[in-house]
Scaffold this motif. Structure first.
Motif, PDB file in Angstrom:
ATOM      1  N   ALA A  68     -20.721   2.622 -37.382  1.00 52.00           N
ATOM      2  CA  ALA A  68     -19.358   2.623 -36.852  1.00 52.00           C
ATOM      3  C   ALA A  68     -19.110   1.385 -35.991  1.00 52.00           C
ATOM      4  O   ALA A  68     -18.044   0.756 -36.073  1.00 52.00           O
ATOM      5  N   ARG A  72     -16.387  -1.572 -36.856  1.00 55.78           N
ATOM      6  CA  ARG A  72     -15.332  -1.854 -35.880  1.00 55.78           C
ATOM      7  C   ARG A  72     -15.323  -3.333 -35.488  1.00 55.78           C
ATOM      8  O   ARG A  72     -14.274  -3.986 -35.472  1.00 55.78           O
ATOM      9  N   THR A  84      -9.382  -0.458 -36.462  1.00 52.63           N
ATOM     10  CA  THR A  84     -10.413   0.491 -36.880  1.00 52.63           C
ATOM     11  C   THR A  84     -10.240   1.852 -36.223  1.00 52.63           C
ATOM     12  O   THR A  84     -10.010   1.949 -35.017  1.00 52.63           O
ATOM     13  N   VAL A  86     -12.432   5.463 -35.985  1.00 52.30           N
ATOM     14  CA  VAL A  86     -13.763   6.024 -36.218  1.00 52.30           C
ATOM     15  C   VAL A  86     -13.709   7.535 -36.038  1.00 52.30           C
ATOM     16  O   VAL A  86     -13.322   8.027 -34.974  1.00 52.30           O
ATOM     17  N   ARG A 124     -10.767   2.849 -41.730  1.00 53.86           N
ATOM     18  CA  ARG A 124     -11.285   4.140 -41.261  1.00 53.86           C
ATOM     19  C   ARG A 124     -12.766   4.266 -41.610  1.00 53.86           C
ATOM     20  O   ARG A 124     -13.187   3.911 -42.709  1.00 53.86           O
ATOM     21  N   VAL A 125     -13.522   4.824 -40.662  1.00 56.47           N
ATOM     22  CA  VAL A 125     -14.947   5.072 -40.887  1.00 56.47           C
ATOM     23  C   VAL A 125     -15.194   6.554 -40.667  1.00 56.47           C
ATOM     24  O   VAL A 125     -14.817   7.111 -39.629  1.00 56.47           O
ATOM     25  N   SER A 126     -15.823   7.190 -41.644  1.00 60.14           N
ATOM     26  CA  SER A 126     -16.114   8.620 -41.526  1.00 60.14           C
ATOM     27  C   SER A 126     -17.443   8.902 -42.201  1.00 60.14           C
ATOM     28  O   SER A 126     -18.074   8.011 -42.784  1.00 60.14           O
TER      29      SER A 126
END
Length: 210
Positions: A68, A72, A84, A86, A124-126
């Motif tokens: 993450a 970012r 970004t 998270v 987006r980070v998932s």
């Protein structure tokens, strides 16, 4: 063969730009056009070097990274602004990866969105089970279904630009190769409301078996 003359041109341009106040107004516009073309040429040479490393089978340099945090920093730096988001599920998640190559994946996707997609809207980070998902969305006209495979080829044409010479160079080709080298996948979808959505899925554990 390319880097030496390119370095000379970049240094010469910097010298001229530092003395632009001494130049007549009539030459400032062509000077700026030349500077823009030189910047694009530099970017292309960097991409050529990058993809030649991959083609030559250069080994990955693995280290433990906070995914993450990596996304970012790379995305916000490339966009020049915070873009970004998270998810809580991925905060603190680490994975073994080639840090430089993953940073290049994110940077290239954001730059592609800014240059060819009307601007990057969000990154987006998932996390989905044992995979990390990175989504990059833009405000452009999207990628037609019949071009979604070819877009990751070298010097592919993209979007619906009226400029027949418009293309993505090597940026997305590098993205696809680096993602595959990490055992991941990349997909292009329609963004709800318009635009393109690039989805990168990376396994938390992988083996470099190229």
């Amino acid at each position: 063969e390319l880097r030496t003359p390119l370095t000379t041109m970049i240094n010469s341009m910097a010298l001229v730009q530092n003395r632009r106040d001494e130049l007549p107004p009539a030459v400032l516009e062509p000077l700026d056009l030349l500077a823009d073309d030189l910047a694009r040429f530099r970017h292309l040479v960097v991409d050529l070097i990058e993809i030649s490393r991959h083609d030559s089978g250069a080994a990955a340099h693995l280290e433990q990274v906070d995914i993450a945090d990596l996304v970012r920093r790379a995305a916000d730096t490339a966009a020049g602004r915070p873009v970004t988001e998270v998810a809580d599920s991925v905060v603190g998640t680490t994975m073994q990866a080639d840090k430089r190559r993953l940073e290049r994946v994110v940077t290239n996707l954001v730059e592609n969105a800014d240059q060819h997609g009307g601007g990057c809207s969000v990154v987006r980070v998932s996390r989905a089970d044992d995979r990390v998902v990175v989504v990059v969305e833009d405000h452009g006209g999207g990628v037609p279904p019949d071009r979604r495979e070819r877009i990751f080829e070298r010097f592919a044409r993209v979007g619906d630009s009226p400029d027949k010479d418009a293309g993505v160079g090597l940026g997305l080709a590098i993205v696809a190769r680096h993602v595959r080298a990490h055992g991941g996948t990349i997909d292009v979808q329609d963004r709800p409301g318009g635009g393109a959505r690039f989805v990168v899925s990376l396994p938390l554990r992988w083996t470099d078996d190229r």
